[in-house]
Design a protein around this motif. Structure first.
Motif, mmCIF file in Angstrom:
data_model
loop_
_atom_site.group_PDB
_atom_site.id
_atom_site.type_symbol
_atom_site.label_atom_id
_atom_site.label_comp_id
_atom_site.label_asym_id
_atom_site.label_seq_id
_atom_site.Cartn_x
_atom_site.Cartn_y
_atom_site.Cartn_z
ATOM 1 N N MET A 23 0.770 -0.087 -3.830
ATOM 2 C CA MET A 23 0.906 -0.597 -2.463
ATOM 3 C C MET A 23 -0.419 -0.339 -1.771
ATOM 4 O O MET A 23 -0.763 0.796 -1.502
ATOM 5 C CB MET A 23 2.068 0.107 -1.764
ATOM 6 N N GLU A 24 -1.161 -1.409 -1.533
ATOM 7 C CA GLU A 24 -2.414 -1.321 -0.797
ATOM 8 C C GLU A 24 -3.336 -0.248 -1.362
ATOM 9 O O GLU A 24 -3.905 0.558 -0.641
ATOM 10 C CB GLU A 24 -2.110 -1.131 0.688
ATOM 11 N N GLY A 25 -3.437 -0.227 -2.696
ATOM 12 C CA GLY A 25 -4.368 0.673 -3.348
ATOM 13 C C GLY A 25 -3.826 2.066 -3.625
ATOM 14 O O GLY A 25 -4.521 2.896 -4.186
ATOM 15 N N LYS A 39 4.869 -3.322 11.096
ATOM 16 C CA LYS A 39 6.321 -3.124 11.178
ATOM 17 C C LYS A 39 6.865 -2.553 9.879
ATOM 18 O O LYS A 39 7.462 -3.251 9.068
ATOM 19 C CB LYS A 39 7.011 -4.452 11.508
ATOM 20 N N GLN A 40 6.621 -1.276 9.683
ATOM 21 C CA GLN A 40 7.107 -0.618 8.472
ATOM 22 C C GLN A 40 8.389 0.136 8.822
ATOM 23 O O GLN A 40 8.467 0.795 9.844
ATOM 24 C CB GLN A 40 6.063 0.374 7.937
ATOM 25 N N GLY A 41 9.368 0.046 7.948
ATOM 26 C CA GLY A 41 10.586 0.842 8.087
ATOM 27 C C GLY A 41 11.343 0.565 9.373
ATOM 28 O O GLY A 41 11.271 -0.520 9.945
ATOM 29 N N GLY A 52 4.863 -6.023 2.110
ATOM 30 C CA GLY A 52 3.549 -5.474 2.430
ATOM 31 C C GLY A 52 2.766 -5.384 1.133
ATOM 32 O O GLY A 52 3.324 -5.592 0.049
ATOM 33 N N GLY A 53 1.481 -5.094 1.257
ATOM 34 C CA GLY A 53 0.678 -4.971 0.052
ATOM 35 C C GLY A 53 0.651 -6.253 -0.771
ATOM 36 O O GLY A 53 0.409 -6.211 -1.975
ATOM 37 N N SER A 54 0.902 -7.369 -0.133
ATOM 38 C CA SER A 54 0.890 -8.677 -0.822
ATOM 39 C C SER A 54 1.787 -8.646 -2.062
ATOM 40 O O SER A 54 1.461 -9.227 -3.085
ATOM 41 C CB SER A 54 -0.546 -9.055 -1.242
HETATM 42 MO MO1 MOS Z 1 0.543 -4.203 4.620
HETATM 43 S S1 MOS Z 1 -0.929 -4.524 6.023
HETATM 44 O O1 MOS Z 1 2.018 -4.094 5.460
HETATM 45 O O2 MOS Z 1 0.638 -5.719 3.825
#
Ligand code: MOS
Length: 749
Positions: A12-14, A258-260, A520-522
């Motif tokens: 997730m995002e690296g 907008k996480q969680g 998230g994280g594409s």
């Molecule tokens: Mo991450 S900026 O929620 O894809």
């Protein structure tokens, strides 16, 4: 073979995390070959929910209205740092229509974890909450609190750097011998550049509506992660996960912010529990712009050392990041470490603590900031060496991740350079610098994109086919605006051999308990779509075997496509309903899971963007005339959705490059432009010609589709390409983005 549990990694995002994956080899479907003739996947397809969204019928969290619903409002710190000296909670409770008022001294949900404070540490920090019958009564309740404050000096950035006031230890990363390599390099360039605080500004603000029925909680939440929200609410209220239902059917963007569950859902659920009424808490626009989050301001110094032929010998990066009160330190150094082949690298990241809210994720967090500065230094190096900027990038191409030594699972960056150059007319770039009839200065600049985006397990899906040969695909996707549910529909239809209109994909609700990860994280496409295909594959196998029973022919002789079952010899050709119609009320059900990631590879996405701009030397106004965006994200499932993602990323990158910047008053520490009239996101009038293309070659090492994520990649190189076009047009480098008229005139002076 029996099902097995296999250890794999999810990214997730690296950030990498070990996970166990349930693997059932019977479920495995081969990746469609590159030359497979697919009828649906790969064809531009409109969104299944397009009409609902466009007509206004879609119900977003902010639209949820329940009988007896109360409206909540938050009292927030009007200064970055202060102490609450008086707060009259009883007076608020006495206001007509106010049903609850909670201050910082009352524990909210779990003891010690209240989001309310009497000593605000950042601009907008929540102090108290009120729930009332009407929004007007809530406003009156907040006023009745009559809060007073003792101001404290905000924590400044430069002082924080001098005092080494960090949110966590500065990070240093060293490879090879950067000092000696810089010393011995034929040429060196150095660039110091600032990037702005960049606010996600989702169209729908953070919002939640909570309703209790006995000891079960239903929460409508505008979130990128409804399963994370469910876990968080269950923990906070000491419930089992199945006692919490999170609904996130339509979401007006999140971009990382907008996480969680978010503070909003926690507060709404607590107020709903306290009052016995459903409670709605939606941020106002000003609140959203100030407390919703941001990509932080940075100041980066990049030093490059190279040989005369352009071979990079050394990269040094020192990055100062204005973190606010904390949050995750983004991978700002990643581009310096991985974008180009370079044996000697040193990166240092200094996360300074200040009095803004904690930094939170924003589309390709860190890598946008890092690429924006590094790619300008690369162009300076190209100018110094007299080498074409794209050629310099080609010469420093790398086919493996230099930190781990692992090869990339696939990398078609060189194809991206070639295609982008062709689409942009790169070879006629020099002519742009000749005097223009309109008196504007024109230039063209390029930049390279790197990001992760391979996703990983766990992700699940189910497919249920009924007697009318209609298929329902159930996922845990919360579609944050990207159209991923439409991709799920397309993949299931392709695998089932059914026309698109016989398949519907649903998500946005935790109740069916079919898990998908955070959007998230594409990762939604690369994580969830293989699970969808695997579930559909199971239904297809069962259907063909039932067809063999009904049609009294061997299953190996049957094929299924376009809603028809055909024998391979062509003798038999019947509508699939001839078989499913015998099901009555029974259904054919299949479930599928995302398989493990391949061992021994790093999965990344790549791309190149080229921007052409015009600068008015009289007014300092920069106009982006064209952006060419070519990305390699493996297989493209829906070209229409994919180009729309790329256009959105480019547009957000244009905002970052030219106009978006959260400005903080140094005396109060409070943002002065927390509104959409003065925090300038691009509008339709700012949209240039955007030419999008994809390499569109499946990644042979990813499970069953070869598709990577595209949510984040398109924003990564846009600002760098624009800044490089600016230097090309004017012969000057600004010292910061956004390139506002004032900064442009200063750079030209
Ligand atoms: Mo991450 S900026 O929620 O894809």
């Amino acid at each position: 073979m029996k099902p097995r549990l296999v250890k794999s990694q999810r990214e997730m995002e690296g950030r990498f995390e070990d996970v166990w994956v349930l693997v059932d080899e019977e479920d495995e479907v081969e990746t469609w070959p590159d030359d497979a003739e697919l009828g649906i996947v790969g064809s531009p397809t409109i969104r299944q929910d397009g009409p609902v969204r466009a007509s206004g019928a879609a119900r977003y969290t902010v639209d949820v209205q329940l009988p007896g619903m109360l409206h909540a409002l938050v009292l927030r710190a009007p200064l970055a740092r202060c102490r609450v000296t008086a707060l009259d909670v009883d007076a608020a409770r006495a206001i007509a229509g106010v049903r609850a008022a909670i201050g910082p001294d009352a524990p909210l949900t779990i003891e010690g974890e209240s989001p309310l404070t009497a000593e605000p540490a950042w601009a907008g920090d929540p102090i108290a909450v009120v729930a009332a019958d009407t929004p007007e009564a809530a406003v009156a309740g907040i006023a009745a609190l009559a809060a007073t404050f003792e101001p404290l000096a905000p924590l400044g950035l430069e002082a924080g750097l001098a005092e080494q006031r960090f949110t966590e230890e500065p990070r240093e990363n060293v490879r090879g011998e950067p000092d000696a390599a810089l010393e011995g390099a034929d040429v060196r360039v150095e660039l110091t550049f600032e990037t702005p605080a960049h606010v996600q500004s989702p169209l729908e603000p953070h919002a939640a509506v909570a309703r209790w029925e006995g000891d079960t909680l239903t929460a409508w939440v505008s979130t990128q992660g409804m399963f994370d929200a469910r876990r968080e609410l269950a923990r906070r209220f000491a419930l089992a996960p199945e006692q919490v239902r999170v609904i996130s059917e339509y979401i007006g963007g999140g971009f990382g912010a907008k996480q969680g569950a978010g503070v909003e859902a926690v507060i709404a659920a607590e107020l709903a529990r306290a009052t016995g009424r459903p409670v709605r808490l939606a941020l106002g626009r000003h609140e959203e712009q100030v407390v919703g989050g941001r990509r932080s301001w940075t100041r980066q110094t990049v030093t490059l050392g190279a040989r005369r032929d352009g071979t990079l010998e050394a990269i040094e990066l020192a990055a100062v990041v204005d973190m606010g009160v904390g949050g995750w330190v983004f991978p700002v150094a990643e581009p310096a470490l991985s974008l180009y082949a370079c044996p000697n690298v040193r990166t240092m990241v200094f996360p300074v603590r200040t009095s803004l809210r904690a930094q939170n994720a924003f589309r390709a967090p860190g890598v946008v900031e890092g690429v924006t500065v590094l790619e300008q230094a690369i162009d300076d190096l190209a100018a110094e060496l007299g080498i074409d900027p794209l050629d310099l990038r080609r010469r420093n191409h790398v086919d493996r991740d230099q930190a781990s030594g692992l090869p990339y699972s696939s990398k078609r960056l060189l194809d991206c350079y070639d295609r982008a150059a062709e689409l942009a007319g790169w070879e006629s770039r020099a002519a742009l610098r000749e005097p223009q009839p309109d008196g504007l200065l024109r230039g063209m600049g390029c930049a390279t994109q790197i990001w992760w985006g391979g996703g990983g397990p766990p992700a699940h899906a189910t497919v249920r086919l009924d007697a009318e040969a209609r298929a329902l695909v159930t996922t845990g996707i919360q579609d944050i605006g990207t159209g991923t549910l439409t991709s799920a529909r397309m993949i299931a239809a392709e695998e089932l051999g059914l026309p698109l209109d016989r398949v519907f994909a649903r998500g946005g609700d935790t109740l069916p308990n079919v898990y998908s990860p955070v959007s998230g994280g594409s990762m939604t496409t690369p994580a969830v779509m293989p699970a969808v295909r695997s579930a559909a594959g199971k239904v297809r196998r069962i259907l063909l075997s039932l067809a063999a029973d009904v049609l009294e022919i061997g299953v190996a002789d049957l094929d299924l496509s376009d809603g028809r079952i055909r024998s391979r010899d062509g003798a038999l050709d019947v509508d699939v309903v001839e078989v499913t119609g015998k099901l009555g009320n029974a259904t054919i059900d299949g479930s599928g899971a995302r398989g493990p990631n391949p061992d021994g590879f790093r999965v990344n996405t790549f791309g190149c963007q080229i921007a052409q701009i015009a600068v008015d030397p009289g007014t300092g106004v920069v106009t982006v005339e064209r952006v060419v965006a070519v990305h390699d994200v493996g297989r493209i499932v829906n070209p229409l959705g994919a180009s729309s993602q790329a256009e959105g990323g480019v547009l957000q990158g244009i905002g970052y490059a030219l106009s978006e910047e959260l400005v903080v008053d140094p005396t109060t520490g409070y943002p002065v432009n927390g509104h959409l009239d003065d925090y300038k996101v691009p509008t339709i009038a700012d949209v240039p010609e955007i030419l999008v293309d994809f390499v569109n070659t499946p990644d042979p090492n990813l499970p069953n589709l070869g598709a990577k994520g595209l949510g984040e990649p398109p924003i990564v190189p846009t600002a760098a390409a624009i800044a490089n076009a600016f230097a090309h047009a004017t012969g000057r480098r600004a010292s910061a983005i956004p390139l506002t008229p004032a900064r442009v005139l200063e750079a030209l002076a």
